[in-house]
Write an enzyme that holds these catalytic residues in place. Structure first.
Site, mmCIF file in Angstrom:
data_model
loop_
_atom_site.group_PDB
_atom_site.id
_atom_site.type_symbol
_atom_site.label_atom_id
_atom_site.label_comp_id
_atom_site.label_asym_id
_atom_site.label_seq_id
_atom_site.Cartn_x
_atom_site.Cartn_y
_atom_site.Cartn_z
ATOM 1 N N ASP A 1 -22.113 -25.139 29.375
ATOM 2 C CA ASP A 1 -21.073 -25.460 28.385
ATOM 3 C C ASP A 1 -20.873 -24.263 27.445
ATOM 4 O OD1 ASP A 1 -22.864 -27.296 25.750
ATOM 5 O OD2 ASP A 1 -23.579 -25.747 27.134
ATOM 6 N N ASP B 1 -25.200 -19.915 26.710
ATOM 7 C CA ASP B 1 -24.810 -20.143 28.112
ATOM 8 C C ASP B 1 -24.272 -18.839 28.716
ATOM 9 O OD1 ASP B 1 -24.068 -22.626 26.359
ATOM 10 O OD2 ASP B 1 -24.454 -23.438 28.363
ATOM 11 N N ASN C 1 -20.818 -27.861 24.000
ATOM 12 C CA ASN C 1 -20.642 -27.006 22.815
ATOM 13 C C ASN C 1 -19.212 -27.071 22.291
ATOM 14 O OD1 ASN C 1 -23.236 -25.922 22.404
ATOM 15 N ND2 ASN C 1 -22.935 -24.510 24.118
ATOM 16 N N THR D 1 -27.453 -26.152 31.687
ATOM 17 C CA THR D 1 -27.703 -25.638 30.332
ATOM 18 C C THR D 1 -26.787 -26.307 29.298
ATOM 19 O OG1 THR D 1 -26.131 -23.805 30.564
ATOM 20 C CG2 THR D 1 -28.412 -23.399 31.265
ATOM 21 N N PHE E 1 -29.540 -31.068 21.259
ATOM 22 C CA PHE E 1 -28.108 -31.275 21.476
ATOM 23 C C PHE E 1 -27.764 -31.716 22.903
ATOM 24 C CE2 PHE E 1 -23.687 -30.747 20.480
ATOM 25 C CZ PHE E 1 -23.089 -30.245 21.631
ATOM 26 N N ASN E 2 -28.224 -31.024 23.933
ATOM 27 C CA ASN E 2 -27.797 -31.321 25.301
ATOM 28 C C ASN E 2 -28.150 -32.752 25.707
ATOM 29 O OD1 ASN E 2 -26.720 -28.794 25.716
ATOM 30 N ND2 ASN E 2 -28.584 -27.961 26.670
ATOM 31 N N HIS F 1 -31.494 -20.047 24.163
ATOM 32 C CA HIS F 1 -32.039 -21.226 24.833
ATOM 33 C C HIS F 1 -31.767 -21.210 26.335
ATOM 34 C CE1 HIS F 1 -32.347 -23.047 20.791
ATOM 35 N NE2 HIS F 1 -31.081 -22.732 20.598
ATOM 36 N N ASP F 2 -30.505 -21.063 26.692
ATOM 37 C CA ASP F 2 -30.089 -21.246 28.089
ATOM 38 C C ASP F 2 -30.532 -20.095 28.976
ATOM 39 O OD1 ASP F 2 -26.937 -22.596 26.904
ATOM 40 O OD2 ASP F 2 -28.880 -23.557 27.211
HETATM 41 O O1 RIB Z 1 -29.815 -27.258 21.874
HETATM 42 C C1 RIB Z 1 -29.413 -26.038 22.453
HETATM 43 C C2 RIB Z 1 -28.508 -26.294 23.611
HETATM 44 O O2 RIB Z 1 -27.304 -26.936 23.155
HETATM 45 C C3 RIB Z 1 -28.024 -25.001 24.295
HETATM 46 O O3 RIB Z 1 -27.779 -25.257 25.650
HETATM 47 C C4 RIB Z 1 -26.738 -24.702 23.588
HETATM 48 O O4 RIB Z 1 -25.845 -23.915 24.385
HETATM 49 C C5 RIB Z 1 -26.181 -26.078 23.399
HETATM 50 O O5 RIB Z 1 -25.551 -26.464 24.612
HETATM 51 CA CA CA Z 2 -25.586 -24.729 26.550
#
Ligand code: RIB
Ligand code: CA
Length: 323
Positions: A19, A24, A48, A133, A174-175, A248-249
């Protein structure tokens, strides 16, 4: 360049479901630049930002790095059950604010993301690793629509969740939070699952000096990445008081090629889909008190120096390719 120091390991075939999203973008760059990753396709999902914006961002990223032949398909615009929640406060109105990007790549797949994943998996001579991701909406639908292809999936290495961290609420990452019902399907699927959550990814950080070094680079890709990550770091500072850009991703993609870059424990992880205050929580049974069999290898720490070096290797490689 390689993610893994093991030069004998064959390239790992992967599909990224993302996303974009600043981190990403770095995940896609890492997969494209690494010789020990075989990026078979990219699919996008709302998260996102809206599905329209994350798909456009993926097209722009592929134009930037000259990835003209990687199959790309758009997926779900809304979670399975809940309304979409975006992260405009982190990634901006476009979902990839901070720098001008090239015109989006015109060539895209006419298939829905779920069907492109099925097409790539069923036509592959070897099982494919899925690297989600973003929210797990597309992945959950793939598992429901194509159960006969589950044994063609080598593993799922996902960025999401946390044992002792959170971001979007005090309980959730979040994801997972955006589509907890989809995450529940994935975590109950029985697939080999690696959860690369915030416990590790919050440490997979480029600091302000790293970002300044990129922005000052003569390299076309490094310079643009530096500007984009400066925006991303700015929102992280504003929202979380954290100085730097957690990628993160990109860490999830690195784990697909080199699992030893993180420290993991096999744990049972349940997804909270109800709780007024806890919905989206990845409930990790750290002490085994439930007696349930572990269903995920959970990343708890990362070799930060190795990860930062890898990131600069990726950007340097892309600077060379995109000269
Ligand atoms: O919490 C971080 C995640 O949420 C990452 O994948 C960021 O791109 C958002 O999608
Ligand atoms: Ca992401």
């Amino acid at each position: 360049m390689r993610v893994s120091p093991d030069t004998t390991s064959p390239a790992v075939p992967i599909i990224i479901d993302c996303d974009p999203g600043h981190d990403d973008m770095v995940a896609i760059m890492t997969a494209f630049a690494a010789d020990d990753l075989d990026l078979r396709g990219i699919t996008t999902v709302a998260g996102n930002q809206t599905g329209e914006k994350t798909f456009l961002n993926a097209r722009r990223i592929l134009s930037l790095i000259g990835a003209h032949d990687i199959p790309l398909a758009r997926g779900c615009d809304v979670p399975l059950v809940r309304p979409l929640r975006v992260a405009e406060d982190i990634h901006g109105d476009s979902g990839l604010d901070g720098a001008d990007l090239p015109a989006p790549r015109e060539r895209v797949s006419p298939l829905h993301a779920v069907d492109l994943i099925a097409d790539l998996v069923s036509s592959s001579t070897e099982p494919i690793t899925l690297v989600p991701t973003g929210p797990l909406t597309n992945i959950a639908l793939f598992l429901r629509r194509y159960p006969e292809l589950i044994d063609r999936i080598a593993s799922v290495v996902l960025m999401g969740g946390a044992v002792a961290e959170s971001n979007v609420t005090p309980a959730a990452e979040f994801n997972i939070y955006v589509d907890p019902e989809a995450a529940d399907i994935v975590f109950r699927s029985g697939l080999s699952l690696t959860m690369v959550g915030l416990d590790a990814t919050n440490k997979a950080m480029l600091d302000p000096d790293d970002i300044a070094r990129l922005t000052a680079s003569d390299g076309q890709v490094s310079c643009i990445v530096g500007k984009l990550l400066a925006f991303f770091a700015g929102t992280y500072e504003h929202v979380f008081g954290i100085a730097g850009a957690p990628l993160h991703d990109a860490l999830a993609v690195a784990v697909a090629a080199a699992p030893d870059i993180v420290t993991t424990r096999d744990l049972h992880v349940a997804i909270e889909t109800k709780g007024d205050h806890t919905v989206g929580r990845t409930v990790a049974d750290v002490y085994g008190v439930t007696g349930q069999t572990p269903n995920a290898s959970v990343a708890l720490d990362v070799d930060v120096d190795r990860f930062r070096t890898l990131m600069f290797d990726v950007f340097s490689q892309l600077d060379t390719i995109c000269r």
